[in-house]
Enzyme design. Structure first.
Site, PDB file in Angstrom:
ATOM      1  N   ASP A  99      -8.936  54.179 109.897  1.00  0.00           N
ATOM      2  CA  ASP A  99      -9.057  54.945 108.665  1.00  0.00           C
ATOM      3  C   ASP A  99      -7.965  55.997 108.526  1.00  0.00           C
ATOM      4  O   ASP A  99      -7.687  56.471 107.425  1.00  0.00           O
ATOM      5  CB  ASP A  99     -10.436  55.617 108.618  1.00  0.00           C
ATOM      6  CG  ASP A  99     -10.718  56.261 107.275  1.00  0.00           C
ATOM      7  OD1 ASP A  99     -10.565  55.576 106.254  1.00  0.00           O
ATOM      8  OD2 ASP A  99     -11.076  57.454 107.248  1.00  0.00           O
TER       9      ASP A  99
ATOM     10  N   MET B 241     -14.244  59.929 101.401  1.00  0.00           N
ATOM     11  CA  MET B 241     -13.373  60.239 100.266  1.00  0.00           C
ATOM     12  C   MET B 241     -11.898  60.035 100.580  1.00  0.00           C
ATOM     13  O   MET B 241     -11.057  60.205  99.692  1.00  0.00           O
ATOM     14  CB  MET B 241     -13.603  61.698  99.843  1.00  0.00           C
ATOM     15  CG  MET B 241     -14.980  61.970  99.291  1.00  0.00           C
ATOM     16  SD  MET B 241     -15.338  61.008  97.798  1.00  0.00           S
ATOM     17  CE  MET B 241     -14.053  61.599  96.693  1.00  0.00           C
ATOM     18  N   ARG B 242     -11.580  59.677 101.828  1.00  0.00           N
ATOM     19  CA  ARG B 242     -10.168  59.518 102.160  1.00  0.00           C
ATOM     20  C   ARG B 242      -9.530  58.396 101.343  1.00  0.00           C
ATOM     21  O   ARG B 242      -8.359  58.467 100.974  1.00  0.00           O
ATOM     22  CB  ARG B 242      -9.991  59.270 103.657  1.00  0.00           C
ATOM     23  CG  ARG B 242      -8.528  59.204 104.077  1.00  0.00           C
ATOM     24  CD  ARG B 242      -8.343  59.094 105.583  1.00  0.00           C
ATOM     25  NE  ARG B 242      -8.550  60.383 106.238  1.00  0.00           N
ATOM     26  CZ  ARG B 242      -9.555  60.647 107.052  1.00  0.00           C
ATOM     27  NH1 ARG B 242     -10.459  59.714 107.312  1.00  0.00           N
ATOM     28  NH2 ARG B 242      -9.677  61.830 107.613  1.00  0.00           N
ATOM     29  N   ALA B 243     -10.287  57.346 101.053  1.00  0.00           N
ATOM     30  CA  ALA B 243      -9.744  56.232 100.276  1.00  0.00           C
ATOM     31  C   ALA B 243      -9.307  56.694  98.892  1.00  0.00           C
ATOM     32  O   ALA B 243      -8.237  56.296  98.396  1.00  0.00           O
ATOM     33  CB  ALA B 243     -10.783  55.121 100.158  1.00  0.00           C
TER      34      ALA B 243
END
Length: 645
Positions: A193, A274-276
């Site tokens: 990720d 929320m990184r995406a």
């Protein structure tokens, strides 16, 4: 030394685009390049570094501080306003798979500490990579403790060192680029990720493209200077485009409609966290700047989603990477939904589950009546579950991992020793030297000099093992849907091996022979694929399976003598191949026990009336006997008790 030109690399367009976007906007978070061997992954990454803009840093600063905004807590600072500056090319720092922790983060300068008594910090690779690119080839083979260091540095933008009397923190902002071959094992989800973008690379199948690749490589080998000169103009144009895109980047507008579209895409693909969303937004802005636009469009969002989302949808190593591009097009309004084609579906004469070709074959309930041509079936495993912990007995000294107790380089310090290699135990060294200083003659003089009594740390942690699965695939295993339960248990054990960084192998036996279906590998993906395709039927050559497992472990010990094996035998204990099948099976079990191989027997026998043959086999192996229904983590943690060698 001549670097192969980036413009001359004939490979994946997505790879070149992803690397270029990270060069435009380093905050994207780097690129993970997945692909089979021989696809120019490393060549492309190294070639792209030559296109990066130069870095201006404070002269003499070992931590590459920017003169316009120096780090106030820089170990070489504080730097005064207007400090002298110098310009250099951007660095591509390579992190070797076998690097040590102190080489990565930095540590006490041992020579100065012992000779002059001064505690001076020696920077590591993370400090050198600041404001540049940190490249990890075969990143999936990196040791877990180094992965943890990268996670912390990538998340915080700083490297903190607290050991050996050193307390230092410095900036470590870098673009993380990793390459890997999925056949050699997968990455932990936490590290996966952290990579902003991911690209799948495969060798082209077009003969003309393959011929062009060979042609360019031969031309480079024959005359590197002329080859590089021939691509100089194209390289310069790419560098100019990168510089222009970086200048345009702060002025690109990400409108509310585009931001909502990004959120809708990420929500529709069910990605975690929320990184995406953040990475997709940054990538879309960078793509707009790269394309010469001042506002993000749907095209930019589509490109960003294809690069930023596939690896974030993968929750376990058995999930297929990738994404549904038709759904992406529908979400972004690029294409109207197409009606499903006519589908006759299952029915009489069809190929569905109720048709003649569907469903599972029903094997004989007792494989004693089955011959070489007996019917076989291929069972489908259910969803894997969390298993009990099976470990090897005693304390090993293998590669750091997460399974069995071992003397390793990572873990808790449990003692000290005199040795020439290993991490220095500084307090013990000081105590030993103070109590018993050693003296040695100094050349050219009549006096002696006092030296140090160096002590090394004894560290205990966890090691990775070879988990060799020896699976009974005979007809008796297929009875009463037993193979579905067995395959689910084995798939769960494979998932556990992946999480504990083990090497896995697969031996199967049915009919009249045993087969090494999968030689020891770090790829549980391949093992899971072989398991799903495994048919069941025929007699039970138990002795042959045990002997093949013992021979596989013997060969693996020659290659990796420190990696201990854990043999997992999955069987109901019936041995029906030959008149003396039972005697030969017990003799093979005695041989394994004598070799000091730790083992566990997963008993697949089910039903009201049981023969208990697997329990007898476990006794001869000196192994733990576990019914297949008790492999689940709800049971107590199990320690495998093997015999001493």
């Amino acid at each position: 030394m001549h670097v192969y030109p980036f413009s001359a690399v004939v490979g994946s367009d997505d790879l070149a685009l992803a690397l270029s976007l990270c060069a435009v906007s380093p905050s994207i978070g780097g690129v993970l390049v997945r692909g089979e061997k021989g696809t120019a992954k490393s060549t492309t990454v190294r070639a792209q570094a030559a296109l990066l803009p130069q870095v201006t840093e404070v002269a003499g600063c070992r931590f590459a501080c920017d003169p316009a905004a120096p780090d106030p807590s820089c170990p070489d600072g504080p730097h005064p306003h207007g400090a002298a500056a110098q310009t250099r090319p951007a660095r591509l720092v390579e992190l070797p798979v076998g690097a040590t922790e102190d080489r990565v983060t930095g540590s006490l300068h041992l020579q100065k500490a012992l000779s002059g008594g001064t505690a001076e910090y020696e920077p590591g690779l993370l400090a050198r990579a600041h404001r540049g690119v940190l490249y990890v080839d075969e990143v999936n083979l990196l040791h877990d403790h180094l992965v943890d260091l990268l996670l912390d540095a990538a998340a915080m933008g700083r490297c903190s060192v607290e050991r050996d009397g050193v307390s230092v923190s410095h900036a470590a902002r870098f673009v993380l680029v990793g390459t890997m071959n999925p056949e050699e094992g997968e990455l932990r989800p936490q590290l996966l990720d952290r990579f902003g973008l991911t690209v799948e690379v495969a060798a082209p199948r077009d003969p003309q493209v393959r011929a062009e690749i060979v042609r360019r490589r031969l031309a480079f080998d024959a005359d590197p200077v002329s080859f590089v000169a021939g691509w100089a103009d194209a390289e310069a144009e790419l560098a100019r485009r990168l510089a222009a895109a970086r200048e345009r980047l702060p002025h690109v507008r990400l409108g509310d409609d585009a931001l909502v579209a990004i959120a809708e895409v990420c929500a529709a693909f069910d990605v975690d966290g929320m990184r995406a969303d953040l990475v997709t937004a940054k990538t879309a802005v960078a793509h707009a700047a790269w394309a010469g636009r001042d506002e993000v469009t749907r095209e930019d969002i589509a490109v960003a989603a294809r690069l930023a989302l596939p690896h974030r949808r993968r929750r376990n190593p058995f999930d297929e990477p990738g994404m549904d591009e038709t759904l992406l097009d529908e979400l972004l309004g690029d294409r109207a939904p197409e009606p499903d084609p006519d589908d006759p579906g299952p029915g009489p004469g069809g190929a569905g589950p109720d048709g003649p070709g569907g469903g599972e074959a029903t094997p004989d309930r007792d494989d004693r009546a089955a011959g070489a041509g007996a019917a076989t079936s291929v069972a489908t495993p259910a969803e894997p579950y969390r298993t009990r912990l099976f470990t090897a007995d005693r304390t090993g000294r293998g590669t750091a991992g997460r399974r069995s107790r071992a003397r390793t380089t990572v873990g808790r310090t449990v003692g000290e020793r005199r040795a020439d290699t290993g991490p220095v135990h500084l307090p013990a060294t000081i105590r030993a030297t103070a109590a018993h200083p050693c003296a040695f003659p100094v050349a050219g003089t009549t006096g002696n000099a006092h030296g140090w009594q160096v002590r090394r740390k004894v560290v205990e942690g966890r090691e990775a093992n070879l988990v060799l699965l020896c699976v009974d695939a005979s007809g008796s295993m297929a009875a009463r849907q037993r193979m579905t339960q067995v395959k689910t248990a084995i798939l769960s054990l494979l998932l556990d091996a992946y999480r504990r960084r083990d090497t896995v192998g697969l031996v199967t036996f049915r009919g009249d022979r045993a087969v090494l279906a999968l030689p020891p590998t770090n790829s549980v993906d391949v093992a899971a694929a072989r398991l799903r395709e495994l048919p069941a039927g025929g007699r039970t050559p138990l002795a042959e399976g045990l002997l093949e497992a013992a021979e596989t472990i013997r060969r693996h010990r020659l290659r990796e003598p420190d990696r201990r094996a854990l043999l997992v035998v999955v069987t109901d204990g019936r041995a029906t191949a030959g008149s003396d099948a039972v005697a030969r099976s017990l003799a093979a079990a005695d041989r394994i026990a004598t070799a000091g191989i730790d083992a566990v027997v997963v008993d697949s026998e089910t039903g009201r009336f049981r023969m208990g043959l697997a329990a007898r086999l476990a006794e001869r192996l000196g192994a733990e006997h576990v019914p297949v229904g008790e492999v689940h983590a709800d049971a107590l943690t199990t320690v495998v008790r093997g015999r001493a060698a």
